[in-house]
Scaffold this motif. Structure first.
Motif, mmCIF file in Angstrom:
data_model
loop_
_atom_site.group_PDB
_atom_site.id
_atom_site.type_symbol
_atom_site.label_atom_id
_atom_site.label_comp_id
_atom_site.label_asym_id
_atom_site.label_seq_id
_atom_site.Cartn_x
_atom_site.Cartn_y
_atom_site.Cartn_z
ATOM 1 N N VAL A 70 15.600 56.682 44.098
ATOM 2 C CA VAL A 70 15.590 55.306 43.598
ATOM 3 C C VAL A 70 14.231 54.921 43.020
ATOM 4 C CG1 VAL A 70 17.469 54.522 45.062
ATOM 5 C CG2 VAL A 70 15.120 54.339 45.892
ATOM 6 N N GLY A 71 13.313 55.868 42.916
ATOM 7 C CA GLY A 71 12.058 55.627 42.233
ATOM 8 C C GLY A 71 10.944 55.103 43.116
ATOM 9 N N GLN A 72 9.987 54.479 42.464
ATOM 10 C CA GLN A 72 8.779 53.970 43.092
ATOM 11 C C GLN A 72 8.864 52.454 43.247
ATOM 12 O OE1 GLN A 72 6.181 55.992 44.099
ATOM 13 N NE2 GLN A 72 7.631 57.604 43.594
ATOM 14 N N PRO A 73 8.155 51.902 44.226
ATOM 15 C CA PRO A 73 8.123 50.440 44.367
ATOM 16 C C PRO A 73 7.550 49.781 43.110
ATOM 17 C CG PRO A 73 7.160 51.490 46.295
ATOM 18 C CD PRO A 73 7.373 52.563 45.267
ATOM 19 N N LEU A 74 8.098 48.642 42.745
ATOM 20 C CA LEU A 74 7.549 47.868 41.646
ATOM 21 C C LEU A 74 6.204 47.276 42.056
ATOM 22 C CD1 LEU A 74 10.721 45.955 40.424
ATOM 23 C CD2 LEU A 74 9.730 48.047 39.501
ATOM 24 N N CYS A 75 5.418 46.880 41.089
ATOM 25 C CA CYS A 75 4.111 46.274 41.341
ATOM 26 C C CYS A 75 4.274 45.086 42.290
ATOM 27 C CB CYS A 75 3.512 45.820 40.011
ATOM 28 S SG CYS A 75 1.863 45.147 40.169
ATOM 29 N N GLY A 76 3.456 45.038 43.315
ATOM 30 C CA GLY A 76 3.505 43.943 44.278
ATOM 31 C C GLY A 76 4.506 44.133 45.402
ATOM 32 N N VAL B 266 18.786 58.394 32.674
ATOM 33 C CA VAL B 266 19.298 57.486 33.698
ATOM 34 C C VAL B 266 18.101 57.100 34.567
ATOM 35 C CG1 VAL B 266 20.793 57.262 35.723
ATOM 36 C CG2 VAL B 266 21.605 58.481 33.700
ATOM 37 N N LEU B 267 17.854 55.823 34.664
ATOM 38 C CA LEU B 267 16.730 55.319 35.442
ATOM 39 C C LEU B 267 17.279 54.580 36.657
ATOM 40 C CD1 LEU B 267 14.572 53.966 32.495
ATOM 41 C CD2 LEU B 267 14.414 56.177 33.632
ATOM 42 N N GLU B 268 17.304 55.268 37.789
ATOM 43 C CA GLU B 268 17.839 54.678 39.002
ATOM 44 C C GLU B 268 16.837 53.709 39.621
ATOM 45 O OE1 GLU B 268 20.337 57.774 41.327
ATOM 46 O OE2 GLU B 268 18.650 58.812 40.375
ATOM 47 N N GLY B 269 17.356 52.789 40.393
ATOM 48 C CA GLY B 269 16.523 51.830 41.088
ATOM 49 C C GLY B 269 17.222 51.355 42.344
ATOM 50 N N TYR B 270 16.564 50.472 43.070
ATOM 51 C CA TYR B 270 17.114 49.923 44.308
ATOM 52 C C TYR B 270 16.687 48.476 44.434
ATOM 53 C CZ TYR B 270 17.778 49.002 49.270
ATOM 54 O OH TYR B 270 18.150 48.446 50.473
ATOM 55 N N VAL C 42 15.421 43.554 42.078
ATOM 56 C CA VAL C 42 14.971 44.950 42.058
ATOM 57 C C VAL C 42 13.687 45.114 42.872
ATOM 58 C CG1 VAL C 42 14.282 46.873 40.584
ATOM 59 C CG2 VAL C 42 15.964 45.250 39.766
ATOM 60 N N ALA C 43 13.605 46.216 43.628
ATOM 61 C CA ALA C 43 12.404 46.511 44.411
ATOM 62 C C ALA C 43 11.787 47.857 44.033
ATOM 63 C CB ALA C 43 12.716 46.487 45.908
ATOM 64 N N THR C 44 12.623 48.810 43.625
ATOM 65 C CA THR C 44 12.131 50.120 43.193
ATOM 66 C C THR C 44 12.804 50.508 41.888
ATOM 67 O OG1 THR C 44 13.827 51.481 44.263
ATOM 68 C CG2 THR C 44 11.917 50.856 45.612
ATOM 69 N N PHE C 45 12.157 51.426 41.167
ATOM 70 C CA PHE C 45 12.723 51.831 39.882
ATOM 71 C C PHE C 45 12.087 53.136 39.439
ATOM 72 C CE2 PHE C 45 13.768 51.261 35.348
ATOM 73 C CZ PHE C 45 15.082 50.838 35.475
ATOM 74 N N ASN C 46 12.860 53.979 38.775
ATOM 75 C CA ASN C 46 12.337 55.165 38.100
ATOM 76 C C ASN C 46 11.915 54.734 36.707
ATOM 77 O OD1 ASN C 46 12.445 57.701 39.572
ATOM 78 N ND2 ASN C 46 14.608 57.254 39.817
ATOM 79 N N HIS C 47 10.652 54.894 36.377
ATOM 80 C CA HIS C 47 10.126 54.448 35.091
ATOM 81 C C HIS C 47 10.322 55.522 34.031
ATOM 82 C CE1 HIS C 47 8.279 50.975 37.002
ATOM 83 N NE2 HIS C 47 8.024 51.796 38.001
ATOM 84 N N ILE C 48 10.652 55.103 32.841
ATOM 85 C CA ILE C 48 10.935 56.042 31.756
ATOM 86 C C ILE C 48 9.710 56.870 31.370
ATOM 87 C CG2 ILE C 48 10.462 54.479 29.813
ATOM 88 C CD1 ILE C 48 13.097 55.728 28.584
ATOM 89 N N ASP C 49 8.518 56.304 31.528
ATOM 90 C CA ASP C 49 7.312 57.025 31.117
ATOM 91 C C ASP C 49 6.611 57.734 32.274
ATOM 92 O OD1 ASP C 49 6.570 54.693 32.363
ATOM 93 O OD2 ASP C 49 5.009 54.180 30.936
ATOM 94 N N VAL D 276 15.314 50.202 55.505
ATOM 95 C CA VAL D 276 14.424 49.951 54.381
ATOM 96 C C VAL D 276 13.847 48.549 54.551
ATOM 97 C CG1 VAL D 276 14.256 49.704 51.871
ATOM 98 C CG2 VAL D 276 15.791 51.421 52.844
ATOM 99 N N CYS D 277 12.522 48.447 54.650
ATOM 100 C CA CYS D 277 11.843 47.166 54.809
ATOM 101 C C CYS D 277 11.003 46.911 53.560
ATOM 102 C CB CYS D 277 10.958 47.171 56.044
ATOM 103 S SG CYS D 277 11.871 47.443 57.566
ATOM 104 N N ILE D 278 11.161 45.734 52.972
ATOM 105 C CA ILE D 278 10.483 45.403 51.720
ATOM 106 C C ILE D 278 9.659 44.137 51.908
ATOM 107 C CG2 ILE D 278 10.795 44.811 49.285
ATOM 108 C CD1 ILE D 278 13.564 46.245 49.510
ATOM 109 N N LYS D 279 8.392 44.210 51.512
ATOM 110 C CA LYS D 279 7.513 43.039 51.517
ATOM 111 C C LYS D 279 7.079 42.805 50.081
ATOM 112 C CE LYS D 279 3.317 41.159 53.515
ATOM 113 N NZ LYS D 279 2.201 41.382 54.441
#
Length: 89
Positions: A45-51, A18-22, A30-37, A72-75
């Motif tokens: 909810v994982g790590q921020p996506l690139c950028g 299960v790969l959770e995200g936010y 999508v802003a964050t995600f748990n990566h399978i690798d 939660v503040c996202i740029k």
């Protein structure tokens, strides 16, 4: 996030991770995600996506330390610029 026990039961039964995200509609979506690798922390909810830059802020906009509750503040280039016909929003 999903309860950790539900994640463990699902993964055990179906032998799939299960790969959770936010994210939000405003973050396209999508802003964050748990990566399978990568390292995963069930219930996170994982790590921020690139950028994407993410911080948790208090009501004055100051960054809070890990574990504190706040907004939660996202740029990111994928965050929308505004709502159509609602400049004040």
């Amino acid at each position: 996030s999903m309860p950790v026990e539900v994640i463990r039961q699902f993964e055990s039964r179906f032998e799939l991770p299960v790969l959770e995200g936010y994210g939000l509609s405003e973050t396209a979506p999508v802003a964050t995600f748990n990566h399978i690798d990568g390292d995963r922390l069930p219930g996170s909810v994982g790590q921020p996506l690139c950028g994407h830059m993410i911080k948790i802020s208090d009501v004055q906009g100051n960054a809070l330390p890990i574990g504190e509750l706040g907004e939660v503040c996202i740029k990111s280039p994928s965050v929308m610029k505004g709502y159509y016909g609602r400049a004040e929003a």
